[in-house]
Design a protein around this motif. Structure first.
Motif: not given
Length: 138
Positions: A26-27, A68, A70, A106, A129, A131-136
């Motif tokens: 989805d990247r 990390h 990825y 990830m 856990w 994962r909390w995300v916010k599109p910038l």
């Protein structure tokens, strides 16, 4: 097979490789972002190469505090040959030089092929856990 660091001039080929080998992603990848990664940390993008062909990648990011992982991607025609495991081991060896004590990966929930690779390498999902995300950007 050899594992090496990616070079900046390979970014277009790696971007194309990710489209084929990292299905279901989805990247929204950008060559500029990958170049920025390599400018900041030239050893962060590991490449598995077999007979001159890229058959796997893994980003092993170290931010000075955490390790990390990825973009573990293995070419569909070369899966189940230990390439992912060798990339993970190379990343862990890199992290050991920094004194890292833990690495996180990830992994998309729906990418069950990847779940097997990470499990085989000794990684486990942490259910406690989120994962909390916010599109910038929009």
């Amino acid at each position: 097979m050899k594992i090496r660091f990616a070079a900046a001039d390979e970014i277009p080929a790696i971007m194309k490789f990710w489209v084929e080998a990292a299905e279901g992603t989805d990247r929204h990848d950008s060559p500029d972002k990958v170049l920025a990664l390599l400018d900041r940390d030239p050893e962060a993008l590991l490449v598995a190469e077999l007979d001159g062909e890229v058959v796997g990648t893994l980003i092993a990011g170290w931010d000075g505090w955490r390790a990390h992982l990825y973009r573990l991607a293995v070419h569909p025609g070369h899966r189940r040959k230990g390439i992912g495991g060798r990339l993970i081991a190379a990343a862990e060896a890199r992290f050991a030089t920094f004194g890292a004590f833990r690495a996180d990966a990830m992994v998309l929930d729906d990418n069950t092929l990847a779940h097997h690779a990470w499990d085989a390498a000794g990684y486990a999902r942490q259910p406690q856990w989120g994962r909390w995300v916010k599109p910038l950007t929009s």
